[in-house]
Design a protein around this motif. Sequence first.
Motif, PDB file in Angstrom:
ATOM      1  N   GLU A 130      -7.019  -5.229   3.283  1.00  0.00           N
ATOM      2  CA  GLU A 130      -5.617  -5.621   3.130  1.00  0.00           C
ATOM      3  C   GLU A 130      -5.076  -4.811   1.945  1.00  0.00           C
ATOM      4  N   LYS A 131      -3.833  -4.342   2.064  1.00  0.00           N
ATOM      5  CA  LYS A 131      -3.293  -3.390   1.092  1.00  0.00           C
ATOM      6  C   LYS A 131      -2.025  -3.917   0.430  1.00  0.00           C
ATOM      7  N   PHE A 132      -1.919  -3.682  -0.874  1.00  0.00           N
ATOM      8  CA  PHE A 132      -0.729  -4.033  -1.647  1.00  0.00           C
ATOM      9  C   PHE A 132      -0.264  -2.789  -2.385  1.00  0.00           C
ATOM     10  N   LEU A 133       1.017  -2.454  -2.245  1.00  0.00           N
ATOM     11  CA  LEU A 133       1.571  -1.319  -2.976  1.00  0.00           C
ATOM     12  C   LEU A 133       2.321  -1.838  -4.197  1.00  0.00           C
ATOM     13  N   ILE A 134       1.905  -1.357  -5.354  1.00  0.00           N
ATOM     14  CA  ILE A 134       2.560  -1.683  -6.622  1.00  0.00           C
ATOM     15  C   ILE A 134       3.470  -0.507  -6.946  1.00  0.00           C
ATOM     16  N   GLY A 135       4.731  -0.805  -7.224  1.00  0.00           N
ATOM     17  CA  GLY A 135       5.691   0.244  -7.548  1.00  0.00           C
ATOM     18  C   GLY A 135       5.533   0.729  -8.976  1.00  0.00           C
ATOM     19  N   ARG A 136       6.255   1.773  -9.296  1.00  0.00           N
ATOM     20  CA  ARG A 136       6.202   2.350 -10.649  1.00  0.00           C
ATOM     21  C   ARG A 136       6.613   1.344 -11.712  1.00  0.00           C
ATOM     22  N   ASP A 137       7.391   0.328 -11.321  1.00  0.00           N
ATOM     23  CA  ASP A 137       7.826  -0.690 -12.279  1.00  0.00           C
ATOM     24  C   ASP A 137       6.795  -1.801 -12.451  1.00  0.00           C
ATOM     25  N   GLY A 138       5.645  -1.693 -11.768  1.00  0.00           N
ATOM     26  CA  GLY A 138       4.576  -2.678 -11.907  1.00  0.00           C
ATOM     27  C   GLY A 138       4.702  -3.882 -11.008  1.00  0.00           C
ATOM     28  N   ARG A 139       5.683  -3.886 -10.133  1.00  0.00           N
ATOM     29  CA  ARG A 139       5.887  -5.023  -9.227  1.00  0.00           C
ATOM     30  C   ARG A 139       5.346  -4.706  -7.831  1.00  0.00           C
ATOM     31  N   VAL A 140       4.909  -5.757  -7.127  1.00  0.00           N
ATOM     32  CA  VAL A 140       4.464  -5.589  -5.740  1.00  0.00           C
ATOM     33  C   VAL A 140       5.691  -5.245  -4.900  1.00  0.00           C
TER      34      VAL A 140
ATOM     35  N   ALA B 119       5.134  -3.864  -1.449  1.00  0.00           N
ATOM     36  CA  ALA B 119       4.779  -3.923  -0.025  1.00  0.00           C
ATOM     37  C   ALA B 119       3.368  -4.477   0.126  1.00  0.00           C
ATOM     38  N   ARG B 120       3.166  -5.122   1.265  1.00  0.00           N
ATOM     39  CA  ARG B 120       1.850  -5.634   1.644  1.00  0.00           C
ATOM     40  C   ARG B 120       1.612  -5.207   3.085  1.00  0.00           C
ATOM     41  N   PHE B 121       0.391  -4.764   3.364  1.00  0.00           N
ATOM     42  CA  PHE B 121       0.037  -4.289   4.700  1.00  0.00           C
ATOM     43  C   PHE B 121      -1.217  -4.990   5.196  1.00  0.00           C
ATOM     44  N   SER B 122      -1.240  -5.305   6.475  1.00  0.00           N
ATOM     45  CA  SER B 122      -2.384  -6.001   7.071  1.00  0.00           C
ATOM     46  C   SER B 122      -3.630  -5.123   7.024  1.00  0.00           C
ATOM     47  N   PRO B 123      -4.791  -5.752   7.127  1.00  0.00           N
ATOM     48  CA  PRO B 123      -6.038  -4.976   7.122  1.00  0.00           C
ATOM     49  C   PRO B 123      -6.080  -3.906   8.219  1.00  0.00           C
TER      50      PRO B 123
ATOM     51  N   VAL C  79       2.923   2.915   5.735  1.00  0.00           N
ATOM     52  CA  VAL C  79       2.291   3.031   4.417  1.00  0.00           C
ATOM     53  C   VAL C  79       2.768   4.315   3.728  1.00  0.00           C
ATOM     54  N   VAL C  80       2.746   5.412   4.437  1.00  0.00           N
ATOM     55  CA  VAL C  80       3.178   6.683   3.857  1.00  0.00           C
ATOM     56  C   VAL C  80       4.632   6.598   3.394  1.00  0.00           C
ATOM     57  N   ALA C  81       5.504   6.010   4.207  1.00  0.00           N
ATOM     58  CA  ALA C  81       6.912   5.877   3.826  1.00  0.00           C
ATOM     59  C   ALA C  81       7.062   5.018   2.573  1.00  0.00           C
ATOM     60  N   ALA C  82       6.300   3.939   2.491  1.00  0.00           N
ATOM     61  CA  ALA C  82       6.375   3.061   1.321  1.00  0.00           C
ATOM     62  C   ALA C  82       5.892   3.789   0.070  1.00  0.00           C
ATOM     63  N   VAL C  83       4.781   4.520   0.194  1.00  0.00           N
ATOM     64  CA  VAL C  83       4.256   5.271  -0.957  1.00  0.00           C
ATOM     65  C   VAL C  83       5.267   6.328  -1.383  1.00  0.00           C
ATOM     66  N   GLU C  84       5.756   7.116  -0.433  1.00  0.00           N
ATOM     67  CA  GLU C  84       6.716   8.184  -0.769  1.00  0.00           C
ATOM     68  C   GLU C  84       7.980   7.604  -1.378  1.00  0.00           C
ATOM     69  N   GLY C  85       8.378   6.402  -0.922  1.00  0.00           N
ATOM     70  CA  GLY C  85       9.563   5.754  -1.481  1.00  0.00           C
ATOM     71  C   GLY C  85       9.401   5.398  -2.941  1.00  0.00           C
ATOM     72  N   GLN C  86       8.175   5.198  -3.382  1.00  0.00           N
ATOM     73  CA  GLN C  86       7.912   4.886  -4.787  1.00  0.00           C
ATOM     74  C   GLN C  86       7.752   6.133  -5.639  1.00  0.00           C
ATOM     75  N   LEU C  87       7.568   7.264  -4.996  1.00  0.00           N
ATOM     76  CA  LEU C  87       7.323   8.496  -5.739  1.00  0.00           C
ATOM     77  C   LEU C  87       8.591   9.316  -5.958  1.00  0.00           C
ATOM     78  N   GLY C  88       9.664   8.918  -5.284  1.00  0.00           N
ATOM     79  CA  GLY C  88      10.938   9.605  -5.475  1.00  0.00           C
ATOM     80  C   GLY C  88      11.040  10.934  -4.774  1.00  0.00           C
TER      81      GLY C  88
END
Length: 167
Positions: free
Chosen positions: A133-143, A145-149, A158-167
């Motif tokens: 199970e996956k949790f994405l923490i943003g650059r501000d330290g907050r959760v 996104a959460r993704f199922s196992p 997942v890629v879109a969520a990660v890229e969205g946090q990287l600017g």
Amino acid sequence: MTTNTGTSPLDVEIGALTGGSAGLAQYAGRAVLIVNVASKCGLTPQYTGLERLQERYADRGFTVLGVPCNQFLGQEPGTAEEIAEFCSATYGVTFPLTEKVEVNGEGRHALYERLVGFADAAGHAGDIRWNFEKFLIGRDGRVVARFSPQTEPESAEVVAAVEGQLG
């Protein structure tokens, strides 16, 4: 989707797999994908995708953080040394791994206490359902996104969520 109202998960103390502190504070200002991992699970091949995410985005302020857990059918039974060797030799894992912890129940680690209240896109909040199970923490330290196992690490969401946090 609910928002994380507590303190940042990165403020929690957790040990590194190899001993000492995992030093989560070092990831402040970075995006972090926290994943409860296991070596003997049908989903274990996700290590490949997790490592590819690490390689693809590390230089842009991202890291994967693996959290070994043996609560799901005993699928992470090894010692710290065995886990480290398996991850390195089998999947070439370079991302950091924490000590083995419990993610559910009375012994739930404080890191997961701060994660499980966040709901995934389908509305699931609460207990961890399975390994990976996956949790994405943003650059501000907050959760953020959460993704199922079953969601593959390199899936579009997942890629879109990660890229969205990287600017």
